[in-house]
Write an enzyme that holds these catalytic residues in place. Structure first.
Site, PDB file in Angstrom:
ATOM      1  CG  HIS A   1     -56.971 -17.184 -73.250  1.00  0.00           C
ATOM      2  ND1 HIS A   1     -58.459 -16.960 -72.909  1.00  0.00           N
ATOM      3  CD2 HIS A   1     -57.057 -16.094 -74.616  1.00  0.00           C
ATOM      4  CE1 HIS A   1     -59.009 -16.044 -73.718  1.00  0.00           C
ATOM      5  NE2 HIS A   1     -58.261 -15.544 -74.350  1.00  0.00           N
TER       6      HIS A   1
ATOM      7  CG  ASP B   1     -61.129 -13.365 -75.836  1.00  0.00           C
ATOM      8  OD1 ASP B   1     -61.554 -12.422 -76.512  1.00  0.00           O
ATOM      9  OD2 ASP B   1     -59.910 -13.682 -75.872  1.00  0.00           O
TER      10      ASP B   1
ATOM     11  CG  MET C   1     -63.042 -18.138 -66.510  1.00  0.00           C
ATOM     12  SD  MET C   1     -64.437 -18.640 -65.750  1.00  0.00           S
ATOM     13  CE  MET C   1     -63.918 -19.502 -64.326  1.00  0.00           C
TER      14      MET C   1
ATOM     15  CB  SER D   1     -59.481 -19.837 -72.310  1.00  0.00           C
ATOM     16  OG  SER D   1     -58.852 -19.324 -71.356  1.00  0.00           O
ATOM     17  CB  THR D   2     -59.764 -23.124 -68.742  1.00  0.00           C
ATOM     18  OG1 THR D   2     -59.463 -21.840 -68.153  1.00  0.00           O
ATOM     19  CG2 THR D   2     -59.457 -24.190 -67.629  1.00  0.00           C
TER      20      THR D   2
END
Length: 376
Positions: A219, A316, A313, A192-193
């Site tokens: 993401h 998930d 973050m 993600s991030t």
């Protein structure tokens, strides 16, 4: 507690006022200055030392990408890019994330935009992440072009081909070839991030003759995942594409889940597997969702499964990794905290005690090559 100092950079006086108002909607932030171009942004960063910066991309005199490069090299500061939701904006945003931007936000279109409230929530959420991010690690762990890899290509090649018959030198993009379609192993990655930078580091180090497909959930909203796939294809020996419904998995190919859609893998015959794309409900606020991808691999017990969680973050993918480990996955890897932009998703997996290898970003490709090579 003193509020965090934010520098707002945009060539439009209207947008500088709008973004400043959005930032000031949170009492924990203070807008200490605004800049109308990259050159001013660099000067103000030097003199004011903000805790975070919001940075436009297209600006006169010096654009946001060039300013970001100087800032990250000279005085690393967390930067959130303000990007237009266009194909050109997406391509530039991917480059910005590779250069060290923490994240990006779709640029608000106007004061009466129906999305303005949503933009405010997203911007403030990402600023809270940014001000807690240690971006000085980019100096320690830069993305290196393939000829300068800390891990030598020969090391990866030896892991896959012990007889050293084929060197792992960089091949021209036109020379990318399909490997046999029969699939016996699969690598699944969730991030993600900070993911685009991490994926660049990992995917660019995997050699063309990698005997497994790689499926990736990053993401990201629509449009940006296509640009991410194109960017990764340009720096990789593998064939990288944004996944489409019904695609048959091939060894030596990387499939990026399209933004706004879940991606799963299903059996399509002996040794054959295909991708399914769906618009089912978001899970934990995510679509695509890493857990959705990982869980789709649970019934595919004949596949040798290698699972990776990198910077991001939240949690998930952690439960999905645990389920796959319990179901016989060959490998589970979590990115080490020292190279994560946000040590959330990997930490969640570590806390569930389902991680076999905790590795810095620059060592993940070699480990994948070793474990996949041993299973041939």
């Amino acid at each position: 507690m003193m509020p965090f100092k934010i520098l707002v950079v945009d060539d439009s006086i209207f947008m500088r006022k709008m973004i400043s108002d959005l930032v000031l909607g949170d009492a924990q932030f203070q807008v200490i200055a605004t800049a109308k171009n990259g050159k001013e942004a660099i000067e103000l960063t030097r003199s004011l030392k903000p805790d975070a910066i919001t940075m436009d991309i297209e600006m006169p005199e010096m654009n946001g990408l060039d300013a970001l490069k100087v800032i990250m090299e000279e005085m690393p500061t967390p930067v959130i890019m303000l990007s237009s939701l266009t194909q050109d904006g997406a391509r530039e945003t991917i480059v910005a994330l590779e250069r060290g931007a923490v994240d990006f936000v779709g640029k608000p279109s106007g004061s009466i935009s129906l999305d303005l409230h949503r933009v405010k929530e997203i911007l403030l959420e990402k600023l809270h992440i940014a001000v807690k991010t240690n971006v000085t690690k980019f100096r320690v762990n830069p993305i290196l072009p393939s000829p300068q890899l800390k891990i030598k290509p020969s090391q990866i090649n030896e892991a896959l081909t012990p007889n050293k018959a084929e060197p792992a030198s960089i091949k021209p993009q036109a020379g990318k070839k399909d490997l046999p379609i029969q699939v016996q192993q699969i690598v699944a990655i969730g991030t993600s991030t900070g993911g685009p930078r991490a994926l660049h580091q990992v995917i660019s180090q995997i050699p063309a003759h990698f005997p497994a497909p790689v499926v990736v959930v990053q993401h990201m909203p629509p449009n940006f995942t296509k640009s991410l796939a194109q960017r990764l294809h340009s720096v990789s020996e593998l064939n990288v594409t944004e996944a489409e419904d019904g695609m048959v998995l091939k060894n030596g190919h990387v499939y990026i889940a399209p933004g706004g859609f879940h991606m799963t893998v299903a059996r399509n015959g002996p040794g054959l597997y295909k991708i399914h794309i769906s618009k089912e409900e978001a899970r934990g606020g995510h679509r695509p969702c890493v857990d959705t991808l990982f869980e789709s691999l649970l019934p595919l017990k004949e596949l040798k499964r290698h699972i990776v969680l990198m910077t991001g973050m939240g949690a998930d993918g952690a439960k999905g990794m645990l389920a796959l480990k319990n179901a016989g996955a060959i490998t589970t890897i979590a990115e080490a905290e020292e190279t994560c932009i946000v040590y959330g998703m990997p930490r969640a997996a570590v806390e569930l005690k389902c991680v076999m290898h905790v590795l810095p970003q620059q060592e993940i490709a070699l480990k994948l090559s070793q474990v996949v090579g041993r299973q041939q």
